[in-house]
Design a protein around this motif. Structure first.
Motif, PDB file in Angstrom:
ATOM      1  N   ASP A 301     -19.985 -40.325   1.184  1.00 36.48           N
ATOM      2  CA  ASP A 301     -20.059 -40.645  -0.046  1.00 36.48           C
ATOM      3  C   ASP A 301     -18.694 -40.782  -0.517  1.00 36.48           C
ATOM      4  N   THR A 323     -16.582 -46.164  -7.515  1.00 39.42           N
ATOM      5  CA  THR A 323     -17.684 -47.021  -8.205  1.00 39.42           C
ATOM      6  C   THR A 323     -17.561 -48.419  -7.327  1.00 39.42           C
ATOM      7  N   GLN A 326     -19.125 -47.457  -3.941  1.00 36.87           N
ATOM      8  CA  GLN A 326     -20.524 -47.465  -4.067  1.00 36.87           C
ATOM      9  C   GLN A 326     -21.284 -48.721  -3.825  1.00 36.87           C
TER      10      GLN A 326
END
Length: 577
Positions: A301, A323, A326
């Motif tokens: 992550d 962001t 991701q």
């Protein structure tokens, strides 16, 4: 642009090295006689002997290919429609022909001849052919076929973006057909006819090898023209064309959403190192690897790199940069219904190398590198921010259908019905780099799984089941996939990125020996002959697992083992497979 050719889209890695062939002198008519050969919708532009051992590749600056056998070089223009102008070349070994025909592919929007593929082919004894796919008539090159011009951007200029706006194939539906499927088929048909005339006999077997757009060409041949080739090699196939290019748009929009979303120089390496620290050695490979063996096992992550305390970028990531990453992993998503349009890039594909054509490349350009496809639909307005639909505001809910309605049937090689290809004895080998930052590696897995689904009368992952998987066995009787750990797009990367996939294909077609493994090599600095390490590429869904003892640099210390029950990121059915 030319000095980057070895790394350009679709550049194929040493596929022909070590092809086991039995050379035999060929009965040949003089090369010059081919100048007067009459073929349908074809003009033979030249037919010349080359016995110098070298070939000078056109370009600025020109480059020279060495070590060539004497060969006959034929250039031709094909005009299946009044608006078509497809350039092809056929190179015919003189005296060392192995009796085989080889069609070859290129990359991106093509637009020129990929001479390295022709050279590799004749060095291995094949009669080889290649095409510009008909896009050269529109001024296209591998990276650009419609753009708002380079806008003075140094990187865009370096990679060949024209100075002035262009619309590529807009208003030329016949050229779009040529690019999508017709050029590569006609190259094959005319190439065989030229070879037949030269040698006075037909090739005993025919093969096709290509990566990226060449991989799309490969699957298109198997789907639409199943009798063209006996064996097909498809690398990192750009087969789901419209949605792949939408992913390129989405990637560019992702980093350009705000200044804070940019990943700074060096940070992709930072992220990659964090991925490896968490996941290497837990996915089958060795703990000392600098790449992942199966990234689907990695749950990294990017939030773990979020800046805290007094830390500042580039030593960590801001919330905006988190962001960006991701979204990079999540893929291209319809913002209204949440449907996945195209898979995301795998963990382990992060690189600061712009030559790998990934995120670091896209974010430095004034517009997406591969958005030329959308100029073919929307015209010149696609390049201007004031227009209703442009590269900066493309709506991934409302605009997708318009693109698909106009282009998908012609460009997308998504059919999984290979029944005719299988019935005539055709064999297909696919491969894809796990660290590909341009075409998500999951795409090839999804296509292969869809083939298995066809054999099982419904989608089935290519996994292992108690008592075996009959659908997988049936699929692997004619089609096999090999995933390449740590390889970028068609070449390069930290993993074992050099291998010969053509010899196993030839052996499968001609001797019935289906490949279980392919030996891959990582050379020091990616330059032979010094070997850094070797590794077996395993037939999917198996992976190479370290035995736990012996040098991890030697392929013999790895065993291909079952690796199933992995999560596969699949597009919504309307966008698949």
């Amino acid at each position: 642009m030319r000095r980057h050719r070895p790394y350009r889209v679709g550049a194929t890695m040493a596929l022909f090295a070590g092809v086991a062939i039995a050379s035999s002198p060929a009965m040949a008519t003089p090369c010059s006689n081919l100048q007067s050969l009459q073929l349908q919708h074809t003009v033979i532009n030249s037919a010349t002997d080359n016995s110098t051992g070298t070939f000078v590749v056109p370009g600025n600056p020109p480059t020279t290919i060495t070590g060539l056998p004497p060969f006959c070089r034929v250039t031709a223009t094909l005009t299946p429609s009044s608006d078509s102008s497809i350039k092809i070349e056929v190179w015919l070994p003189e005296g060392t022909w192995n009796g085989r025909f080889l069609g070859t592919g290129g990359g991106g929007f093509q637009g020129d001849i990929t001479y390295s593929e022709l050279a590799n082919g004749i060095k291995a004894g094949f009669a080889a052919t290649n095409s510009d796919l008909g896009t050269g008539s529109s001024g296209c090159n591998p990276l650009f076929c419609g753009s708002n011009g380079n806008m003075g951007n140094p990187l865009a200029i370096q990679f060949g973006d024209p100075a002035a706006p262009s619309t590529g194939l807009f208003g030329h539906p016949e050229r779009i057909k040529d690019f999508g499927f017709r050029a590569i088929h006609l190259m094959t048909v005319r190439g065989k006819e030229i070879a037949n005339a030269f040698y006075g006999q037909r090739a005993k077997t025919a093969y096709f090898a290509g990566c990226s757009t060449g991989g799309q060409n490969a699957l298109m041949e198997a789907q639409r023209f199943p009798d063209d080739y006996d064996g097909i090699l498809a690398g990192a196939a750009a087969f789901n064309r419209t949605h792949l290019h939408m992913a390129g748009l989405a990637g560019w929009q992702n980093t350009h959403a705000s200044p804070g979303r940019f990943i700074q120089p060096g940070q992709m390496t930072l992220i990659n190192q964090a991925v490896l620290k968490q996941c290497v050695g837990h996915d089958g490979g060795a703990g000392t690897d600098q790449f992942l063996t199966d990234p689907r096992d990695c749950g990294f992550d990017p939030k773990s790199l979020l800046c805290t305390g007094g830390k500042q970028p580039p030593a960590c990531l801001t919330a905006d940069q988190v962001t960006t990453m991701q979204i990079y992993y999540a893929g291209t998503i319809d913002p209204v219904n949440g449907q996945l349009i195209n898979p995301g890039s795998e963990r382990g594909s992060e690189t600061d190398d712009v030559l790998a054509l990934g995120l670091a490349f896209q974010e430095q350009l004034p517009e997406p590198a591969f958005d030329g496809l959308f100029y073919w639909v929307f015209g010149p307005s696609f390049g201007y921010p004031s227009s209703k639909v442009n590269f900066a505001n493309f709506d991934f809910h409302r605009a997708v259908d318009k693109v698909d309605d106009q282009l998908a049937e012609v460009l997308n090689a998504t059919s999984t019905d290979l029944g005719e290809f299988r019935e005539h004895g055709g064999k297909l080998i696919m491969y894809h780099g796990w660290a590909d930052p341009l075409i998500p590696s999951q795409s090839s897995i999804n296509y292969f799984n869809a083939l298995v689904g066809n054999e099982g009368h419904g989608f089935q992952p290519a996994g292992f089941f108690p008592g075996g998987n009959p659908a997988l066995r049936r699929t692997q009787s004619y089609a096999r996939l090999f995933m390449v750990p740590g390889m970028y797009h068609c070449s390069g990367g930290p993993g074992p990125n050099t291998f010969d996939a053509l010899t196993p294909l030839v052996n499968w077609v001609e001797n019935g020996t289906a490949p279980e493994t392919i030996l891959a090599t990582k050379f020091v600095a990616d330059t032979p002959p010094a070997v850094q390490f070797t590794r077996p590429l395993c037939v999917f869904p198996k992976v190479a697992q370290y035995n736990g003892s012996g040098s991890s640099s030697i392929a013999a210390n790895f065993t291909c083992v079952a690796h199933d029950h992995e999560f596969n990121q699949m597009p919504a059915p309307k966008y698949g497979p």
